[in-house]
Write a protein that holds these residues in place. Structure first.
Motif, short mmCIF file in Angstrom:
data_model
loop_
_atom_site.label_atom_id
_atom_site.label_comp_id
_atom_site.label_asym_id
_atom_site.label_seq_id
_atom_site.Cartn_x
_atom_site.Cartn_y
_atom_site.Cartn_z
N MET A 1 0.82 -1.21 0.00
CA MET A 1 0.00 0.00 0.00
C MET A 1 0.85 1.26 0.00
N TRP A 2 1.99 1.25 0.67
CA TRP A 2 2.88 2.41 0.64
C TRP A 2 3.47 2.61 -0.75
N ARG A 3 3.82 1.53 -1.43
CA ARG A 3 4.37 1.67 -2.79
C ARG A 3 3.30 2.19 -3.75
N TYR A 4 2.08 1.73 -3.54
CA TYR A 4 0.99 2.25 -4.36
C TYR A 4 0.81 3.74 -4.12
N PHE A 5 0.82 4.17 -2.85
CA PHE A 5 0.66 5.58 -2.53
C PHE A 5 1.82 6.41 -3.11
N TRP A 6 3.02 5.89 -3.03
CA TRP A 6 4.19 6.61 -3.54
C TRP A 6 4.03 6.96 -5.02
N ASN A 7 3.39 6.07 -5.77
CA ASN A 7 3.22 6.28 -7.21
C ASN A 7 1.91 6.97 -7.57
N SER A 8 0.91 6.82 -6.73
CA SER A 8 -0.41 7.35 -7.08
C SER A 8 -0.77 8.63 -6.33
N GLY A 9 -0.22 8.81 -5.11
CA GLY A 9 -0.62 9.95 -4.29
C GLY A 9 -2.03 9.82 -3.76
N ASP A 10 -2.56 8.61 -3.71
CA ASP A 10 -3.95 8.36 -3.29
C ASP A 10 -4.03 8.32 -1.76
N SER A 11 -4.24 9.49 -1.16
CA SER A 11 -4.26 9.61 0.30
C SER A 11 -5.40 8.83 0.93
N TYR A 12 -6.55 8.81 0.26
CA TYR A 12 -7.71 8.10 0.80
C TYR A 12 -7.43 6.61 0.96
N THR A 13 -6.93 5.98 -0.10
CA THR A 13 -6.69 4.54 -0.05
C THR A 13 -5.64 4.19 0.99
N LEU A 14 -4.60 5.00 1.10
CA LEU A 14 -3.58 4.73 2.11
C LEU A 14 -4.17 4.85 3.51
N ALA A 15 -5.02 5.83 3.74
CA ALA A 15 -5.60 6.02 5.07
C ALA A 15 -6.48 4.83 5.46
N VAL A 16 -7.34 4.40 4.55
CA VAL A 16 -8.22 3.26 4.86
C VAL A 16 -7.39 1.98 5.01
N ALA A 17 -6.36 1.83 4.18
CA ALA A 17 -5.48 0.67 4.32
C ALA A 17 -4.80 0.66 5.68
N THR A 18 -4.43 1.84 6.19
CA THR A 18 -3.81 1.92 7.50
C THR A 18 -4.80 1.55 8.60
N VAL A 19 -6.04 1.97 8.45
CA VAL A 19 -7.09 1.55 9.40
C VAL A 19 -7.21 0.02 9.40
N ILE A 20 -7.26 -0.57 8.21
CA ILE A 20 -7.35 -2.04 8.10
C ILE A 20 -6.16 -2.69 8.78
N ASN A 21 -4.97 -2.15 8.51
CA ASN A 21 -3.75 -2.73 9.06
C ASN A 21 -3.71 -2.65 10.58
N GLU A 22 -3.98 -1.47 11.12
CA GLU A 22 -3.84 -1.30 12.57
C GLU A 22 -4.87 -2.12 13.34
N GLN A 23 -6.10 -2.18 12.85
CA GLN A 23 -7.11 -2.99 13.55
C GLN A 23 -6.83 -4.48 13.41
N SER A 24 -6.34 -4.89 12.26
CA SER A 24 -5.97 -6.31 12.08
C SER A 24 -4.77 -6.66 12.93
N TYR A 25 -3.85 -5.72 13.06
CA TYR A 25 -2.65 -5.92 13.88
C TYR A 25 -3.04 -6.11 15.35
N LEU A 26 -4.05 -5.36 15.80
CA LEU A 26 -4.48 -5.46 17.20
C LEU A 26 -5.26 -6.73 17.50
N GLU A 27 -5.88 -7.33 16.50
CA GLU A 27 -6.86 -8.38 16.73
C GLU A 27 -6.33 -9.51 17.61
N LYS A 28 -5.24 -10.17 17.20
CA LYS A 28 -4.72 -11.29 17.97
C LYS A 28 -3.89 -10.82 19.16
#
Length: 384
Positions: free
Chosen positions: A159-186
């Motif tokens: 997702m960071w590589r995608y953002f680096w090339n696209s500048g898509d702030s929205y997708t990176l932000a939602v991806a980070t939400v997905i990542n952090e909540q998934s990281y916390l789960e277990k």
């Protein structure tokens, strides 16, 4: 999808999907690239900076905000700052006027440990990502090959590589939400210790019902307005990963797709550094000095988020530094949560956003007061 030096240049959403599918198929998560001496120095710098800013809720919250000011294209940093403020308020509530009368000291410590561990987990995962991006911007060359050395999910590397090339702030932000909540789960939500001492207890269910499910965004609507307005949302089913991801996306949408709220939040945060006390946003209702006599029976003081007529004492909401000492943490468990590329579906999933939180929050304060008075009345009857 272009390729340069064996690194995919992700230019589109379909490229992201292909890259994640390829990673799952190859299962090569543990293969680390070789490091140059410069890379080793960068890793040391990132570790030291992360440790320095991960001391407590106030230092984390400030670090998120300062990073956002430098890189406003990273939307999650402001969202993380505002949610972190709420975590701090929840922490100090445990030592404030109301919850100290409802929860035993043991329960207060257990819930604080839960909140603190989760806050620490997220920071030590996401802040290295921010610093790697910062180094990449300054060098004008992406350095996301460093992410695996901090045990960052391979999902975020894509997702960071995608953002680096696209500048898509929205997708990176939602991806980070997905990542952090998934990281916390277990590591937190499904952790046996916290299930036994916190999330599975009656006290936590009461705490969750009364306050933990509100996230507040104070904001200034007018230049000289003294009392902040509130926007926000209420979480349901906190222990559900699915619901937490949707809730995070709802908060992001409220903050970044309502221009008056974003502008007002930035105006408010600029002049109100985070202390952990709810006095930060409503000094007319909260104070970081305890104005009440100890051991006196509680009398209702709040009506429609204002002090009742004749109620001179504000609600006690201490500064974090006086409520809780810094906590030492064991290292985070290793392992990558990423097992299914379909988590990308959350990026395009629609969410409903209202933003009206004032009424619910006021009712919550009044409900807590009633619960306090009910408990005190019960204790009096038992003593008779």
């Amino acid at each position: 999808m272009l390729i340069r030096d064996d690194v995919f240049l992700l230019d589109s959403y379909s490229d992201v999907k292909k890259d994640l599918k390829k990673k799952l198929k190859s299962k090569s998560f543990d293969l680390l690239p070789s490091l140059s001496e410069n890379d080793k120095q960068r890793i040391h710098y990132i570790r030291e900076q992360t440790k320095q800013h991960n001391q407590n809720n106030v230092t984390r919250t400030r670090a998120y905000y300062n990073f956002y000011l430098e890189h406003p294209e990273i939307h999650w940093a402001l969202l993380g700052h505002m949610v972190s403020r709420n975590v701090g308020w929840n922490m100090t509530d445990l030592k404030g006027d109301l919850l100290t009368k409802l929860l035993s000291e043991r329960d207060q410590k257990a819930i604080y440990s839960f909140l603190e561990r989760g806050s620490w987990f997220i920071f030590q995962d996401v802040y290295p990502q921010c610093l790697i991006y910062d180094l990449s911007v300054k060098a004008n060359q992406e350095m996301f090959h460093l992410l695996p050395f901090f045990h960052i999910s391979t999902f975020m590397e894509t997702m960071w590589r995608y953002f680096w090339n696209s500048g898509d702030s929205y997708t990176l932000a939602v991806a980070t939400v997905i990542n952090e909540q998934s990281y916390l789960e277990k590591r937190l939500i499904q952790n046996d210790h916290f299930k036994k001492t916190v999330t599975g207890t009656v006290s936590f269910k009461l705490y969750d019902f009364l306050r933990f499910n509100h996230i507040l965004f104070p904001y200034c609507a007018e230049e000289n307005r003294q009392q902040a307005l509130l926007a926000g949302a209420t979480s349901r089913h906190f222990t559900s990963l699915h619901e937490r991801i949707l809730f995070g996306k709802r908060l992001y949408t409220l903050l970044f797709q309502r221009t008056e709220i974003l502008a007002g939040v930035l105006k408010w945060t600029h002049v109100h550094p985070h202390t952990g006390s709810r006095k930060d946003y409503w000094p007319d209702l909260f104070n970081d000095v305890n104005e009440c006599f100890p051991r006196s029976l509680y009398k209702p003081r709040v009506k429609n988020c204002k002090l009742r007529k004749g109620a001179a004492d504000r609600l006690y909401s201490p500064l974090l530094k006086y409520a809780w000492p810094n906590t030492s943490h064991e290292d985070a468990e290793s392992g990558d949560w990423f097992e299914d590329w379909h988590v990308l579906d959350y990026i395009h999933k629609e969410v409903d956003v209202n933003g009206d939180i004032f009424g619910n929050y006021c009712k919550t304060l009044e409900a807590i007061e009633l619960a306090v008075m009910g408990k005190e009345a019960l204790l009096l009857r038992e003593e008779e």
